[in-house]
Design a protein around this motif. Sequence first.
Motif, PDB file in Angstrom:
ATOM      1  N   ASP A  43      -6.862  -1.083   3.448  1.00 20.84           N
ATOM      2  CA  ASP A  43      -7.922  -0.208   2.965  1.00 20.84           C
ATOM      3  C   ASP A  43      -7.968   1.125   3.723  1.00 20.84           C
ATOM      4  OD1 ASP A  43      -8.595  -2.169   1.144  1.00 20.84           O
ATOM      5  OD2 ASP A  43     -10.363  -2.852   2.243  1.00 20.84           O
ATOM      6  N   VAL A  44      -7.461   1.143   4.942  1.00 22.60           N
ATOM      7  CA  VAL A  44      -7.449   2.360   5.754  1.00 22.60           C
ATOM      8  C   VAL A  44      -6.245   3.238   5.398  1.00 22.60           C
ATOM      9  CG1 VAL A  44      -7.310   3.255   8.119  1.00 22.60           C
ATOM     10  CG2 VAL A  44      -8.630   1.176   7.641  1.00 22.60           C
ATOM     11  N   PHE A  45      -5.067   2.635   5.305  1.00 28.66           N
ATOM     12  CA  PHE A  45      -3.833   3.399   5.134  1.00 28.66           C
ATOM     13  C   PHE A  45      -3.456   3.667   3.682  1.00 28.66           C
ATOM     14  CE2 PHE A  45      -3.574   2.288   9.510  1.00 28.66           C
ATOM     15  CZ  PHE A  45      -2.748   3.241  10.106  1.00 28.66           C
ATOM     16  N   ASP A  46      -3.994   2.905   2.741  1.00 20.89           N
ATOM     17  CA  ASP A  46      -3.598   3.078   1.347  1.00 20.89           C
ATOM     18  C   ASP A  46      -4.020   4.456   0.821  1.00 20.89           C
ATOM     19  OD1 ASP A  46      -2.441   2.255  -1.099  1.00 20.89           O
ATOM     20  OD2 ASP A  46      -4.406   1.714  -1.878  1.00 20.89           O
ATOM     21  N   HIS A  47      -3.071   5.173   0.277  1.00 23.68           N
ATOM     22  CA  HIS A  47      -3.262   6.516  -0.273  1.00 23.68           C
ATOM     23  C   HIS A  47      -3.822   7.501   0.749  1.00 23.68           C
ATOM     24  CE1 HIS A  47      -2.403   4.428  -4.007  1.00 23.68           C
ATOM     25  NE2 HIS A  47      -2.065   5.617  -4.482  1.00 23.68           N
ATOM     26  N   ALA A  48      -3.423   7.321   1.997  1.00 31.06           N
ATOM     27  CA  ALA A  48      -3.757   8.258   3.066  1.00 31.06           C
ATOM     28  C   ALA A  48      -2.454   8.892   3.555  1.00 31.06           C
ATOM     29  CB  ALA A  48      -4.452   7.535   4.218  1.00 31.06           C
ATOM     30  N   THR A  49      -2.595   9.979   4.297  1.00 31.62           N
ATOM     31  CA  THR A  49      -1.446  10.620   4.932  1.00 31.62           C
ATOM     32  C   THR A  49      -1.644  10.530   6.439  1.00 31.62           C
ATOM     33  OG1 THR A  49      -1.257  12.137   3.070  1.00 31.62           O
ATOM     34  CG2 THR A  49      -0.043  12.707   5.060  1.00 31.62           C
ATOM     35  N   VAL A  50      -0.602  10.081   7.143  1.00 32.74           N
ATOM     36  CA  VAL A  50      -0.675   9.837   8.579  1.00 32.74           C
ATOM     37  C   VAL A  50       0.082  10.935   9.328  1.00 32.74           C
ATOM     38  CG1 VAL A  50      -0.225   8.171  10.418  1.00 32.74           C
ATOM     39  CG2 VAL A  50      -0.695   7.364   8.095  1.00 32.74           C
ATOM     40  N   PHE A  66       0.850  -1.184   0.000  1.00 32.25           N
ATOM     41  CA  PHE A  66       0.000   0.000   0.000  1.00 32.25           C
ATOM     42  C   PHE A  66       0.890   1.239   0.000  1.00 32.25           C
ATOM     43  CE2 PHE A  66       0.604  -1.563   4.281  1.00 32.25           C
ATOM     44  CZ  PHE A  66       0.914  -0.447   5.043  1.00 32.25           C
ATOM     45  N   GLU A  67       0.317   2.347  -0.428  1.00 33.11           N
ATOM     46  CA  GLU A  67       1.024   3.627  -0.513  1.00 33.11           C
ATOM     47  C   GLU A  67       0.508   4.526   0.596  1.00 33.11           C
ATOM     48  OE1 GLU A  67       3.275   3.917  -3.034  1.00 33.11           O
ATOM     49  OE2 GLU A  67       2.661   1.976  -3.843  1.00 33.11           O
ATOM     50  N   THR A  68       1.419   5.072   1.385  1.00 35.33           N
ATOM     51  CA  THR A  68       1.010   5.943   2.476  1.00 35.33           C
ATOM     52  C   THR A  68       2.002   7.091   2.623  1.00 35.33           C
ATOM     53  OG1 THR A  68       0.015   4.095   3.674  1.00 35.33           O
ATOM     54  CG2 THR A  68       0.502   6.054   4.971  1.00 35.33           C
ATOM     55  N   GLY A  69       1.463   8.270   2.909  1.00 36.41           N
ATOM     56  CA  GLY A  69       2.290   9.430   3.200  1.00 36.41           C
ATOM     57  C   GLY A  69       2.341   9.672   4.695  1.00 36.41           C
ATOM     58  N   HIS A  70       3.378  10.365   5.125  1.00 39.30           N
ATOM     59  CA  HIS A  70       3.479  10.748   6.534  1.00 39.30           C
ATOM     60  C   HIS A  70       4.513  11.852   6.682  1.00 39.30           C
ATOM     61  CE1 HIS A  70       7.047   7.966   7.893  1.00 39.30           C
ATOM     62  NE2 HIS A  70       7.204   8.367   6.658  1.00 39.30           N
ATOM     63  N   ALA A  71       4.598  12.388   7.875  1.00 44.02           N
ATOM     64  CA  ALA A  71       5.623  13.363   8.228  1.00 44.02           C
ATOM     65  C   ALA A  71       5.944  13.160   9.698  1.00 44.02           C
ATOM     66  CB  ALA A  71       5.131  14.784   7.975  1.00 44.02           C
ATOM     67  N   LEU A  72       7.211  13.314  10.048  1.00 41.81           N
ATOM     68  CA  LEU A  72       7.647  13.121  11.431  1.00 41.81           C
ATOM     69  C   LEU A  72       7.913  14.473  12.076  1.00 41.81           C
ATOM     70  CD1 LEU A  72      10.055  10.095  10.896  1.00 41.81           C
ATOM     71  CD2 LEU A  72       7.603  10.083  11.395  1.00 41.81           C
ATOM     72  N   TYR A  73       6.943  14.930  12.859  1.00 40.82           N
ATOM     73  CA  TYR A  73       7.062  16.239  13.490  1.00 40.82           C
ATOM     74  C   TYR A  73       8.245  16.261  14.464  1.00 40.82           C
ATOM     75  CZ  TYR A  73       6.223  20.485  15.980  1.00 40.82           C
ATOM     76  OH  TYR A  73       6.394  21.724  16.533  1.00 40.82           O
TER      77      TYR A  73
END
Length: 157
Positions: A71-78, A12-19
């Motif tokens: 289905d939750v994390f795919d193409h989402a940003t965390v 799956f593809e997921t975006g994120h950023a580490l504050y």
Amino acid sequence: MSRIRITKQFSFETGHALYGYDGKCKNVHGHSYKLSVTVIGTPITDKANVKYGMVIDFGDLKKIVKSEVVDVFDHATVFNRNTPHIELAKELENRDHSVILVDYQPTSENMVVDFAEKISSRLPAHISLFSLKLQETDTSFAEWFAGDQVDNPTPKG
């Protein structure tokens, strides 16, 4: 009867950023994650059962992992909901983007723990989660093993 491990792989593809991170990963970016889910159990011995000889039907395991993770994390940003990234998350949501707010820094290490809890809670009583491997690049991954969880074991049985 022997206990057998069964593994199914997902991507799956997921975006994120580490504050607060001191490197490039403080910026919003994404990964093509690969998740390997290994469960352990005893194959069904009832010859009248349509799943005779299986620890768990791969299709049943797929349904669990897809509904709880893919289905939750795919193409989402965390984003960690407890950081100023919450403002960016709200803006993205207002623009109809899929955003997941979690109570942890969204590193592979923390995500794999989250996934272990979600998947374990949905497994049949006679099946235990053995391990997870969450790969974020070709050369970088985090692993979770039930046997390493001394203080707070997730698996049942």
